[in-house]
Design an enzyme around this catalytic site. Sequence first.
Site, PDB file in Angstrom:
ATOM      1  N   LYS A  94     -18.863 -11.757 -12.103  1.00 28.91           N
ATOM      2  CA  LYS A  94     -19.495 -12.420 -10.951  1.00 28.91           C
ATOM      3  C   LYS A  94     -20.742 -13.114 -11.476  1.00 28.91           C
ATOM      4  CE  LYS A  94     -20.885 -12.536  -6.409  1.00 28.91           C
ATOM      5  NZ  LYS A  94     -20.252 -13.713  -5.876  1.00 28.91           N
ATOM      6  N   GLY A 133     -22.177 -15.616  -1.244  1.00 29.53           N
ATOM      7  CA  GLY A 133     -23.462 -15.936  -1.875  1.00 29.53           C
ATOM      8  C   GLY A 133     -23.571 -15.204  -3.189  1.00 29.53           C
ATOM      9  N   CYS A 185     -24.690 -24.073  -7.548  1.00 29.42           N
ATOM     10  CA  CYS A 185     -25.818 -23.326  -6.977  1.00 29.42           C
ATOM     11  C   CYS A 185     -26.848 -24.323  -6.482  1.00 29.42           C
ATOM     12  CB  CYS A 185     -26.489 -22.470  -8.046  1.00 29.42           C
ATOM     13  SG  CYS A 185     -25.396 -21.319  -8.812  1.00 29.42           S
TER      14      CYS A 185
HETATM   15  C1  LIG Z   1     -15.143 -14.055  -2.827  1.00 28.13           C
HETATM   16  C2  LIG Z   1     -15.358 -15.082  -3.906  1.00 28.13           C
HETATM   17  C3  LIG Z   1     -16.491 -15.000  -4.725  1.00 28.13           C
HETATM   18  C4  LIG Z   1     -16.695 -15.944  -5.733  1.00 28.13           C
HETATM   19  N1  LIG Z   1     -17.799 -15.835  -6.536  1.00 28.13           N
HETATM   20  C5  LIG Z   1     -17.986 -16.725  -7.551  1.00 28.13           C
HETATM   21  C6  LIG Z   1     -19.080 -16.581  -8.449  1.00 28.13           C
HETATM   22  O1  LIG Z   1     -19.856 -15.622  -8.402  1.00 28.13           O
HETATM   23  N2  LIG Z   1     -19.242 -17.539  -9.403  1.00 28.13           N
HETATM   24  C7  LIG Z   1     -18.376 -18.599  -9.554  1.00 28.13           C
HETATM   25  O2  LIG Z   1     -18.562 -19.424 -10.453  1.00 28.13           O
HETATM   26  N3  LIG Z   1     -17.300 -18.728  -8.731  1.00 28.13           N
HETATM   27  C8  LIG Z   1     -17.088 -17.816  -7.749  1.00 28.13           C
HETATM   28  N4  LIG Z   1     -15.991 -17.939  -6.935  1.00 28.13           N
HETATM   29  C9  LIG Z   1     -15.046 -19.045  -7.163  1.00 28.13           C
HETATM   30  C10 LIG Z   1     -13.842 -18.582  -7.987  1.00 28.13           C
HETATM   31  O3  LIG Z   1     -14.221 -18.113  -9.265  1.00 28.13           O
HETATM   32  C11 LIG Z   1     -12.817 -19.727  -8.166  1.00 28.13           C
HETATM   33  O4  LIG Z   1     -13.408 -20.760  -8.918  1.00 28.13           O
HETATM   34  C12 LIG Z   1     -12.344 -20.302  -6.841  1.00 28.13           C
HETATM   35  O5  LIG Z   1     -12.234 -19.307  -5.866  1.00 28.13           O
HETATM   36  C13 LIG Z   1     -10.992 -21.018  -6.969  1.00 28.13           C
HETATM   37  O6  LIG Z   1     -10.011 -20.150  -7.498  1.00 28.13           O
HETATM   38  P1  LIG Z   1      -8.994 -19.269  -6.549  1.00 28.13           P
HETATM   39  O7  LIG Z   1      -8.385 -20.206  -5.586  1.00 28.13           O
HETATM   40  O8  LIG Z   1      -8.022 -18.658  -7.523  1.00 28.13           O
HETATM   41  O9  LIG Z   1      -9.840 -18.247  -5.887  1.00 28.13           O
HETATM   42  C14 LIG Z   1     -15.763 -16.997  -5.927  1.00 28.13           C
HETATM   43  C15 LIG Z   1     -14.622 -17.072  -5.097  1.00 28.13           C
HETATM   44  C16 LIG Z   1     -14.409 -16.129  -4.111  1.00 28.13           C
HETATM   45  C17 LIG Z   1     -13.157 -16.223  -3.260  1.00 28.13           C
END
Ligand SMILES: Cc1cc2nc3c(=O)[nH]c(=O)nc-3n(C[C@H](O)[C@H](O)[C@H](O)COP(=O)(O)O)c2cc1C
Length: 319
Positions: free
Chosen positions: A46, A73, A131
Amino acid sequence: MPADLRARLGQVELPNPVLAAAGCAGAGRELAQFIDVARAGAIISKSIMTEPRTGNPAPRLTETPSGLLNSVGLQGPGIDAFLQRDLPWLLSHGARVVVSIAGQTVREYGALAARLSGAAGVCGVEINLSCPNAEDAGRLFALDPATAGTVVAAVRGSLRYDMPVFAKLSPDVTDIVAVAGACVGAGADGLSLINVMIGMAIDPATMRPVLAGAYGGLSGPAVRPVAVRCVWQVREAFPDVPIIGTGGIRTGRDALELLLAGASMIAVGTAIVTDPSACSRVARELEEELTAVGADRVADVIGQAHAPRGALRARAVGR
Ligand SMILES: Cc1cc2nc3c(=O)[nH]c(=O)nc-3n(C[C@H](O)[C@H](O)[C@H](O)COP(=O)(O)O)c2cc1C
């Protein structure tokens, strides 16, 4: 013969190219009751900030057709606790770790990179550029090529040794190739594509936004075509730059699609929420998909969608 799934992240060999995406596996511990974290290609943490943070107020999650809107967040323990507690745990369990960092100022990103320089065992840094920039009225760093490049340069300049740096880009821009180019020009070794798309849901019963923060990040299968398009465009412009393809991957076939578009590794995010074993399952399914298209190894399919129709593609079409 099963297809060879091995992949490379800088100098490190990964057993497979399927990573856990940032934010969807916490610091990895949460997954350990379901999978052996050492079997994931790598765990992307994360996003870590300098100080502990509680994240946004609830409600922070809502489902959408084929997706998820989240406004969690940047909740987390801060870099000190991560380095003292989470990183040693992951390394002691044999995981390969990519540390995602997030800042509110360019200086904060640099400070995080400097702290990581002292941490043994980290395979790479992923810079979360989605961010708000406290010095630019909260505009995301990822939205402007020059600003994104400044962050990458600060991180590169603060790392005391040659750790691979991946810049993670937002799809919410007019020209993702311009942002990618600025990041590569500033010293990024690779790119992660894509982070969430900003969306919103309103509840007709209350006539108010569903999420407490009004906006949220859209992820899941709904965004996969956007991820495929972004990976394709960036691969076309920078064919030698490694890409971690992320966005809506739920199956081995989805992973193959991103590899064909030009990703050399992929990361699974939202799918982990409903299937904590998604990384190992996707890796298993990818192996089957590679065999089905006549590929002996992952490298055989990377960027193949750009190539003129070749032997491998002909076999795939005929399957
Ligand atoms: C609940 C949640 C928390 C996320 N937290 C972060 C994060 O801390 N840092 C980040 O770069 N991306 C974060 N993402 C984005 C994911 O890493 C990813 O780039 C994005 O969700 C697209 O991929 P997916 O469709 O497989 O989820 C988060 C996504 C979700 C759903």
